[in-house]
Design a protein around this motif. Structure first.
Motif, PDB file in Angstrom:
ATOM      1  N   SER A   1       0.856  -1.184   0.000  1.00  0.00           N
ATOM      2  CA  SER A   1       0.000   0.000   0.000  1.00  0.00           C
ATOM      3  C   SER A   1       0.892   1.235   0.000  1.00  0.00           C
ATOM      4  O   SER A   1       1.398   1.670   1.045  1.00  0.00           O
ATOM      5  CB  SER A   1      -0.908  -0.004   1.234  1.00  0.00           C
ATOM      6  OG  SER A   1      -1.707   1.150   1.261  1.00  0.00           O
TER       7      SER A   1
ATOM      8  N   THR B   1       1.799   5.309  -1.834  1.00  0.00           N
ATOM      9  CA  THR B   1       1.147   6.499  -2.381  1.00  0.00           C
ATOM     10  C   THR B   1       2.068   7.141  -3.406  1.00  0.00           C
ATOM     11  O   THR B   1       3.180   7.574  -3.074  1.00  0.00           O
ATOM     12  CB  THR B   1       0.811   7.524  -1.287  1.00  0.00           C
ATOM     13  OG1 THR B   1      -0.005   6.904  -0.290  1.00  0.00           O
ATOM     14  CG2 THR B   1       0.049   8.705  -1.890  1.00  0.00           C
TER      15      THR B   1
ATOM     16  N   HIS C   1       5.611   7.500  -1.564  1.00  0.00           N
ATOM     17  CA  HIS C   1       5.762   7.301  -0.124  1.00  0.00           C
ATOM     18  C   HIS C   1       5.416   5.860   0.224  1.00  0.00           C
ATOM     19  O   HIS C   1       4.383   5.335  -0.218  1.00  0.00           O
ATOM     20  CB  HIS C   1       4.858   8.258   0.660  1.00  0.00           C
ATOM     21  CG  HIS C   1       5.318   9.679   0.616  1.00  0.00           C
ATOM     22  ND1 HIS C   1       4.892  10.572  -0.343  1.00  0.00           N
ATOM     23  CD2 HIS C   1       6.178  10.363   1.424  1.00  0.00           C
ATOM     24  CE1 HIS C   1       5.471  11.748  -0.132  1.00  0.00           C
ATOM     25  NE2 HIS C   1       6.244  11.653   0.930  1.00  0.00           N
TER      26      HIS C   1
ATOM     27  N   GLY D   1       5.032   4.977   3.368  1.00  0.00           N
ATOM     28  CA  GLY D   1       4.252   5.087   4.595  1.00  0.00           C
ATOM     29  C   GLY D   1       3.296   6.253   4.482  1.00  0.00           C
ATOM     30  O   GLY D   1       2.978   6.699   3.373  1.00  0.00           O
ATOM     31  N   PRO D   2       2.833   6.781   5.617  1.00  0.00           N
ATOM     32  CA  PRO D   2       1.919   7.929   5.572  1.00  0.00           C
ATOM     33  C   PRO D   2       2.547   9.115   4.833  1.00  0.00           C
ATOM     34  O   PRO D   2       3.752   9.359   4.935  1.00  0.00           O
ATOM     35  CB  PRO D   2       1.691   8.251   7.055  1.00  0.00           C
ATOM     36  CG  PRO D   2       2.002   6.975   7.778  1.00  0.00           C
ATOM     37  CD  PRO D   2       3.087   6.313   6.992  1.00  0.00           C
ATOM     38  N   VAL D   3       1.728   9.829   4.100  1.00  0.00           N
ATOM     39  CA  VAL D   3       2.206  11.002   3.365  1.00  0.00           C
ATOM     40  C   VAL D   3       2.225  12.196   4.310  1.00  0.00           C
ATOM     41  O   VAL D   3       1.177  12.576   4.857  1.00  0.00           O
ATOM     42  CB  VAL D   3       1.303  11.301   2.162  1.00  0.00           C
ATOM     43  CG1 VAL D   3       1.807  12.539   1.421  1.00  0.00           C
ATOM     44  CG2 VAL D   3       1.249  10.099   1.224  1.00  0.00           C
TER      45      VAL D   3
ATOM     46  N   GLN E   1       2.051  15.877   5.837  1.00  0.00           N
ATOM     47  CA  GLN E   1       1.358  17.103   5.472  1.00  0.00           C
ATOM     48  C   GLN E   1       2.365  18.101   4.905  1.00  0.00           C
ATOM     49  O   GLN E   1       3.492  18.208   5.403  1.00  0.00           O
ATOM     50  CB  GLN E   1       0.669  17.709   6.689  1.00  0.00           C
ATOM     51  CG  GLN E   1      -0.595  16.975   7.111  1.00  0.00           C
ATOM     52  CD  GLN E   1      -1.706  17.135   6.091  1.00  0.00           C
ATOM     53  OE1 GLN E   1      -2.122  16.153   5.474  1.00  0.00           O
ATOM     54  NE2 GLN E   1      -2.180  18.348   5.893  1.00  0.00           N
TER      55      GLN E   1
END
Length: 368
Positions: free
Chosen positions: A23, A25, A59, A61-63, A65
């Motif tokens: 998963s 991005t 990315h 992991g989390p993108v 901010q």
């Protein structure tokens, strides 16, 4: 309906790719999209097509901010700026960009941001011409020729790009790629004459291999990919490259800069993952999406890099790299590190459709 497994399965098997089911991005932009490459009475509609690059940042992991104001301050952009583009960081060719202070700051920022790079590179002229070799090998069915197909494509491309204007006129005489049965013999004969006239461009072994391939072609009853095609259209869009990335990384989220032609193309495909609809991509306004703006700058720089490699002889590249000043050297080292770390994470983050010679030229610049 199009099941993406039909695309990604062979790509994964052929490339031995790992890590493509995660998963992730992806943010995207593109550069050097000429839309179409055509043969006209005056030659190519684009005199010297540059390398098309589709890519950006990814990315794992989390993108994080990110606001445009962060970018404006980081790279010293004018207060009137409303979004980041490569031209705001520097201008000129690849070597000039390496010497631009803001490009250095951009690469340093990207290196420490946690983002990796992804890209697909296409030489439009190379892609337009490889059907000649593929047609011969497919029709002949010789497994040994299939194994050396990249070498044969490289050598034919070496001959044909030595005089792009002459090549365009020659292809136009045969309504390429719709050469057809009636013109096939004359087309192959002209390629054989061209090989003989430019034999000095190839090592002796390569010359003999390509000569043998064209002798085989002269005896064939068909050239599959050069018949029943639309005359004089070499490239009719780059939607397939978007599709390739969306299919390969089917579990990822894909965020693309608005491109109406591509949006319409992808929307018409009814993408599926098995029986499930696949709606893992969206088109956004780059002004509201700073990670797409960063992708613009990165892809623009990569477009300059790969076009420089495509249009510059290897010895000239080696001399230029050896004479880089300190700022250019550091910028290139940071760029190389970003790309190298990205490919260490997933080899599928890069996809090339370029000649073997241009792979060598890229290696002379990046080291891989």
């Amino acid at each position: 309906m199009l099941d993406v497994q039909d695309i990604r399965g062979p790509a994964i098997a052929l490339g031995g790719l790992e890590g493509v089911d995660r998963s992730l991005t992806f943010h995207y932009d593109e550069t050097n999209n000429i839309r179409r490459l055509l043969l006209t009475p005056g030659g190519l509609n684009v005199r010297a097509p540059q390398c098309f690059v589709l890519g950006g940042v990814v990315h794992t992991g989390p993108v994080p901010q990110l606001d445009f104001e962060d970018l404006r301050l980081a790279f010293g952009l004018q207060k009137s700026s409303v979004e980041l583009k490569l031209e705001h960081l520097g201008k000129g060719d690849f070597l000039s960009l390496l010497d631009a202070p803001r490009v250095g700051r951009f690469l340093d920022w990207l290196s420490t941001s946690g983002a990796l790079a992804h890209y697909q590179v296409l030489d439009p002229l190379y892609w337009s011409l490889v059907d000649v070799v593929d047609s011969i090998i497919t029709e002949d069915g010789n497994v040994q020729l299939m194994m050396v197909a990249p070498l044969l494509k490289n050598d034919l491309f070496t001959l044909l790009r030595d005089d792009i204007d002459g090549t365009a006129k020659m292809l136009g005489r045969y309504s390429y790629p719709n050469v057809g049965p009636a013109r096939r013999s004359a087309f192959v004969a002209e390629l054989r004459d061209l090989l003989k006239a430019r034999s000095g461009l190839l090592p002796a072994f390569n010359y003999q291999m390509l000569k043998g391939l064209l002798e085989i072609a002269a005896k064939l009853d068909s050239l599959a990919y050069l018949e029943d095609e639309t005359p004089n259209i070499l490239i009719d869009g780059f939607g397939a490259f978007y599709l390739h990335r969306l299919a390969l990384f089917k579990n990822a989220r894909h965020i693309l800069d608005i491109e109406k032609t591509i949006e319409t193309y992808l929307g018409s495909l009814n993408l599926r993952d098995g029986s499930a609809p696949l709606k893992h991509f969206e088109f956004v306004d780059s002004r509201a999406t700073p990670w797409v703006q960063l992708s613009d700058a990165l892809v623009g720089l990569l477009g300059k890099l790969f076009s420089y490699a495509s249009h510059t002889p290897l010895l000239e590249i080696e001399a230029a790299v050896a004479s880089l000043n300190a700022r250019q050297r550091r910028a290139l080292d940071v760029l190389t590190d970003i790309l190298s770390r990205s490919l260490d994470d997933c080899a599928g983050f890069a996809h090339y459709i370029v000649s073997l010679e241009d792979h060598r030229r890229r290696t002379a610049i990046l080291g891989f």
